[in-house]
Write an enzyme that holds these catalytic residues in place. Sequence first.
Site, mmCIF file in Angstrom:
data_model
loop_
_atom_site.group_PDB
_atom_site.id
_atom_site.type_symbol
_atom_site.label_atom_id
_atom_site.label_comp_id
_atom_site.label_asym_id
_atom_site.label_seq_id
_atom_site.Cartn_x
_atom_site.Cartn_y
_atom_site.Cartn_z
ATOM 1 C CE LYS A 77 -3.790 -2.442 2.212
ATOM 2 N NZ LYS A 77 -4.327 -2.962 3.476
ATOM 3 C CD GLN A 122 -3.208 -4.793 6.752
ATOM 4 O OE1 GLN A 122 -3.204 -3.809 6.026
ATOM 5 N NE2 GLN A 122 -3.818 -5.915 6.416
ATOM 6 C CG ASP A 145 -9.645 -0.458 5.086
ATOM 7 O OD1 ASP A 145 -9.311 -0.612 3.898
ATOM 8 O OD2 ASP A 145 -8.934 -0.809 6.049
#
Length: 305
Positions: A77, A122, A145
């Site tokens: 990312k 994460q 997200d």
Amino acid sequence: MRCFKRAAEAGFVIPALSPEVLGKTFPGTQCRLLDGKLVASMMHDQCRTLVKSKPQPKLVAILAGEDPASQVYVGNKSKTFANVNFASETIRIPSSESTDASLLALVDKLNANPGVHGILVQLPLPASVNAAAITNRIAPAKDVDGFLPLHAGTLATGDFGRFLPCTPFGVMVLLAAYGIPIAGSRTVVVGRSNIVGKPMSFLAQSEDATVTMAHSRTKDLPAICREADLLIVAAGKPNLINRDFVKPGATVVDVGIHRLADGTLCGDVNANVREVAGALTPVPGGVGPLTIAMLCVNTALAAWN
Ligand code: NAD
């Protein structure tokens, strides 16, 4: 496409593919290859162009613990963000220092920082912490997200002015770029997770598909899958879907990704599906790159809209 409206307002467009790309097939088959890597790179190009005249979006990823796959995901990312000239920072917290209190305080600090547009926690978090409490603390305006219950709810009620989860959003962009018809299609989604299967089913419904959800307790999965014009598989089971599950000419999207003992990658869909499907995403190079591209788009929307 309704779910793309907010991105379109920020200047993004569904990538226009050349006839050559649209007609590309898996070697030796009639099955079109849905090139997610290419569509992702075209979304990256748009980010790189748009950011020239807008504030630079910034993502902060919280990487708590030492999970090796998470290190790779977060690394990919941040490489992509650098590549599109977006800012990103990874805050690493060792397992020994990961407590509910320390992670909540960190999320609060990032929520309050106007220079941070997107926050990503994460997963998986170390077992010692309450993962839901940490992720639910992210400010809605920074939930790039799209995992907050608020955003699950707005998606379910057809409000596309909010963040959409990156993987199903990427699948929708890929299907739109290839002109795969969704309206009126029989769509089967295999898998009902909160981050892929469920939002995928809502997005397909929003484009007027008739959607069936299948899961680990579904009876006669092959027969259900064979009804699909569009089969989207996110079961997390290597090679679960083979050619007997697929109606000739159907489009198959393989969200699964697995590293086999010999180091190679495979998806949830067996390679023999190419012999019957009309179109298929490869693994790697299908849905995975689009997930990161849509994280860039969501972070841009957090900064610009
Ligand atoms: P998950 O484990 O949370 O959910 C899997 C779902 O599949 C469950 O709803 C379960 O009921 C269903 N399922 C399991 N076995 C099944 C079976 N035999 N038949 C029918 N249904 C079955 O997984 P997830 O987070 O949704 O991820 C699914 C897969 O997608 C994984 O391989 C994951 O690595 C991959 N993934 C890829 C990306 C990407 O960017 N490419 C992003 C997210 C997830």
